[in-house]
Enzyme design. Structure first.
Site, PDB file in Angstrom:
ATOM      1  N   GLY A 219       0.823  -1.205   0.000  1.00 38.23           N
ATOM      2  CA  GLY A 219       0.000   0.000   0.000  1.00 38.23           C
ATOM      3  C   GLY A 219       0.857   1.255   0.000  1.00 38.23           C
TER       4      GLY A 219
ATOM      5  N   GLY B 172      -2.704  -5.686  -0.142  1.00 34.92           N
ATOM      6  CA  GLY B 172      -2.888  -6.956   0.566  1.00 34.92           C
ATOM      7  C   GLY B 172      -2.778  -8.149  -0.363  1.00 34.92           C
TER       8      GLY B 172
END
Ligand code: ADP
Ligand code: MG
Length: 396
Positions: A353, A376
């Protein structure tokens, strides 16, 4: 890596109504799209389908709504997509229901419609088969191009693949080839640079990468736990003392197999990890960090060691910022690693991220071999886990 799933290249979509799961979970600011990376990443699949004579329905989530939520409408996304495609993208009032189904059945080749935020229905995350059936109504084919959500088994990412003939989109394929290649056949020397806040969220990816790398570089907040495990004093730095033993197992495995381990040798330490801390920040050797300071970035000698490893590498994978990069004064290590990777001749892959955000902010995304659109999902893939959204697509 060979990708053995059916892709849209294997489908005859002429005259078909195709439901495409995209990941348009983009950041919004003042009701407009603040970063359209994920919208642009879906364009190759959408253009290929439209060019081949399909009508396209788009399904995505946005944020984490608990029921319908006007702040999380996909309207700003539909607007931006319409600009990119140069054709209208009418947003439907819902993702399911008789009215939506009627619109879908009336679509002509070249038409695009966007369904409203699929997570307005709690059945989506429950992977409710009846809800998936409602989503599928009126469509002939299903394409999954939502790599960023492929690690979730939801109705629109997994359930639909059992109801309609299912194919992978071009983004999903690109992500799996790039990230899968890191696991399956990295060109050596292979350097992995892992940073970020907490070692607990990175243990699985470390365990998966360690047998494959030649050099493991550890930075960011998670390096503090490794330093602690080596008996260094880290002052008031963020660390997870209960992970010391696991950290030692990782370093033992790296060094026991004759691989190179790069931990910080010098650091930037500050009274606090925010903008106020910047004026009191200075560079210290790792064994000289004063007890009242916290480590907020890697130091210049550490960056030199990273630089040497990156220069010699044929493959570099990076996840996790090397410092508190949100504070400009502590962003040096993160920025330098992005620059070193961008100017290296190696295969360079970035996943995560905040690390991806840092690369985008530095304007260096185009200079990397691959920048993953899935935080993720990219980590779970590198951990060696099966992604349900991918597993549900039949093999070619
Ligand atoms: P990614 O999303 O790229 O996988 P993580 O979520 O693991 O990365 O970690 C990102 C966060 O790590 C950033 O918000 C950054 O501020 C924080 N971080 C990096 N270095 C430190 C440090 N030395 N101390 C505290 N936080 C840190
Ligand atoms: Mg993160």
């Amino acid at each position: 890596m060979t990708f053995d799933k059916r892709t849209i290249r294997d489908a005859d979509v002429r005259g078909k109504r195709v439901l495409v799961r995209v990941d348009f979970n983009v950041p919004l600011e003042h009701g407009a799209v603040a970063d359209d990376t994920r919208i642009r990443a879906a364009l190759p699949t959408l253009r290929a389908l439209l060019g081949a004579g399909a009508a396209v329905g788009l399904v995505s989530h946005l944020g984490r709504p608990k029921g319908p939520d006007a702040k999380l409408t996909l309207a700003p996304v539909a607007k931006r997509l319409a600009e990119f495609l140069g054709r209208p993208v009418p947003l439907q009032p819902d993702s399911v229901g008789p009215q939506v189904e009627k619109t879908v059945r009336e679509m002509k080749p070249g038409d695009v419609v966007m369904l409203e935020n699929v997570r307005f229905h709690p059945e989506e995350e429950r992977n409710d088969p009846a809800f998936a059936k409602q989503l599928a109504a009126g469509f002939d084919l299903y394409v999954n191009d939502a790599f960023g959500t492929a690690h979730r088994a939801h109705a629109s990412t997994e359930g639909l693949a059992h109801l309609l003939p299912a194919y992978a989109g071009l983004l999903l394929e690109k992500e799996l080839v790039a990230l899968g290649g890191i696991l399956d056949q990295p060109e050596h020397p292979f350097v992995a640079i892992i940073g970020g806040a907490k070692v607990s969220t990175k243990m699985d990816v470390l365990r998966s990468l360690v047998p494959r790398v030649d050099t493991l570089a550890i930075g960011g907040g998670m390096a503090n736990t490794f330093l602690l495990a080596m008996g260094r004093s880290i002052g008031r730095s963020l660390a997870e003392p209960d992970k010391e033993t696991e950290a030692r197992l990782v370093t033992d495995e790296v060094e026991g197999n004759g691989k190179e381990l790069l931990l910080p040798v010098d650091v930037v330490a500050a009274p606090s990890a925010d903008a106020e801390g910047a004026s009191g920040a200075a560079i210290y050797e790792v064994d000289e960090v004063p007890s009242h300071l916290a480590i907020v970035d890697v130091g210049p000698r550490t960056i030199d060691r990273y630089a040497r490893a990156i220069r010699n590498a044929k493959t570099v994978f990076w996840n996790g910022p090397l410092g508190v990069f949100e504070v400009p004064a502590f962003a040096n290590g993160t920025r330098r690693v992005a620059e070193l990777m961008a100017s290296s001749g190696a295969t360079t892959v970035v996943g995560g991220g905040e690390s991806v955000q840092a690369v985008e902010e530095a304007g260096l995304a185009e200079k990397m071999t691959h920048v993953s659109t899935g935080g993720g999902a990219s980590l779970e893939l590198l951990e060696g886990k099966t992604l349900p959204g991918v597993a549900a697509i039949p093999d070619r």
